[in-house]
Scaffold this active site. Sequence first.
Site, PDB file in Angstrom:
ATOM      1  N   ALA A 148      49.245 -30.029  90.910  1.00 29.91           N
ATOM      2  CA  ALA A 148      49.484 -28.639  91.316  1.00 29.91           C
ATOM      3  C   ALA A 148      48.517 -28.223  92.414  1.00 29.91           C
ATOM      4  CB  ALA A 148      49.367 -27.707  90.112  1.00 29.91           C
ATOM      5  N   ASP A 149      47.257 -28.625  92.291  1.00 29.53           N
ATOM      6  CA  ASP A 149      46.265 -28.335  93.333  1.00 29.53           C
ATOM      7  C   ASP A 149      46.635 -29.004  94.648  1.00 29.53           C
ATOM      8  OD1 ASP A 149      44.469 -26.716  91.958  1.00 29.53           O
ATOM      9  OD2 ASP A 149      43.297 -28.388  91.206  1.00 29.53           O
ATOM     10  N   ILE A 150      46.948 -30.282  94.569  1.00 27.49           N
ATOM     11  CA  ILE A 150      47.231 -31.050  95.788  1.00 27.49           C
ATOM     12  C   ILE A 150      48.472 -30.510  96.492  1.00 27.49           C
ATOM     13  CG2 ILE A 150      47.885 -33.328  96.648  1.00 27.49           C
ATOM     14  CD1 ILE A 150      46.112 -34.457  94.311  1.00 27.49           C
TER      15      ILE A 150
END
Length: 406
Positions: free
Chosen positions: A169-171
């Site tokens: 999700a961050d990436i």
Amino acid sequence: METRGPLQGIKVLDLTQAMAGPMATMTLGDLGAEIIKVEPLTGDQTRAWAPPYMDKMSSYYLSANRNKKSIAIDLKGYDGQEILKKLVLKSDVLIENFRPGTMQKFGLQYEEARKLNSRMIYCSLSGYGQTGPSSEWPGYDLTVLSYSGLLSLNAEEERPPIKFGVPIADITAGLFSDIAILAALHHRDSTGEGQFIDMSMLDANFSILTHQAMGYLSTGKNPRHLGSAHSNIAPYQVFQTADGYIAMAVGTEKLWKMLCRIIGREDLTKNPLFLTNVERVKNREKLAGEINRTFSAFKTQDLFQLLLNSGIPAAPINTVEQVMKAPQIRDRKMLVEMEAPYGRITTLGTPFKLSSTPGSVRLHPPMLGENTSEILHDLGYTDDEIADLMNRDAVNRDVNRDMKEG
């Protein structure tokens, strides 16, 4: 002459921590942008996300902070905010991932930053966006992954969802931020105008539901929990071999017939349960059982070569150690060794293989405030003024001097 990448000359002010924002700015740095990482006096929180360490530095921090310079500032104080304003004047892009409202406390929300630099691209990357009833919720990879619906897909029947081993999700949000920033820079080239980007981790990850979302919109039914299997293609999943596992993707009828021939199971092509992809998807469990039984007679590497030689997409389930040693990774220069003040490190290479302006790994992940003096000099501060700021803890001490004294 060393190329500096297609973004040479672009200055990025990086007020991010953890993974989403640092991933976004590191990617821009790989492409040649100058990244100034502004950290609190205590440093990016990931400097403490350890073990493991590499030369006494957090491996997590090292993974997303190459090609940057670091300055540590007390942004709650007047002096720190004045430094930040001077950095805004010299920057093309600002990206921050504080909770909505935090930049206003520093006196540099977009409206104020725009008064200083109307050409700036200002990207606010948050868990749930700057607007809406959930905008003030804290957002980390796991919580956004869960709320977006993506985590629910990563499961097998009657078993709980499993988080992927890296912060997807961050990436995803970091890379979507880069796309938006590059588009905004292109718009600025045409109009001279900067703009505000409201990037939501939820929006970014909701958007990559893609065919699973459309499947729900088409049927009104939640996707099944299929583990490694594909919702629309069969056989397309991980299968068991005599000594491990192998992933295989059979996406066409031609490949299906080829598979059956080379593994000695041409009977499957005549079975009414498996005649077409539609039937194979409907009967995926029975099909997987047949293939698993057949594959159990093969060792993984032997089967991999057999499938590969026949043009069938397949791969062994490599461990991280195995892929690090893979000839293709080495040939593509996806591992890079470099010197740093804290030791010689190995980091990942850059995927940007542009013919004229390729990406590059130029700068080691910086120590906390490693470039504070350099950055302040570039802003016009004198040696005496810098020493005064350090003595008053408006910025961090000179780490290079501290290392020599130590």
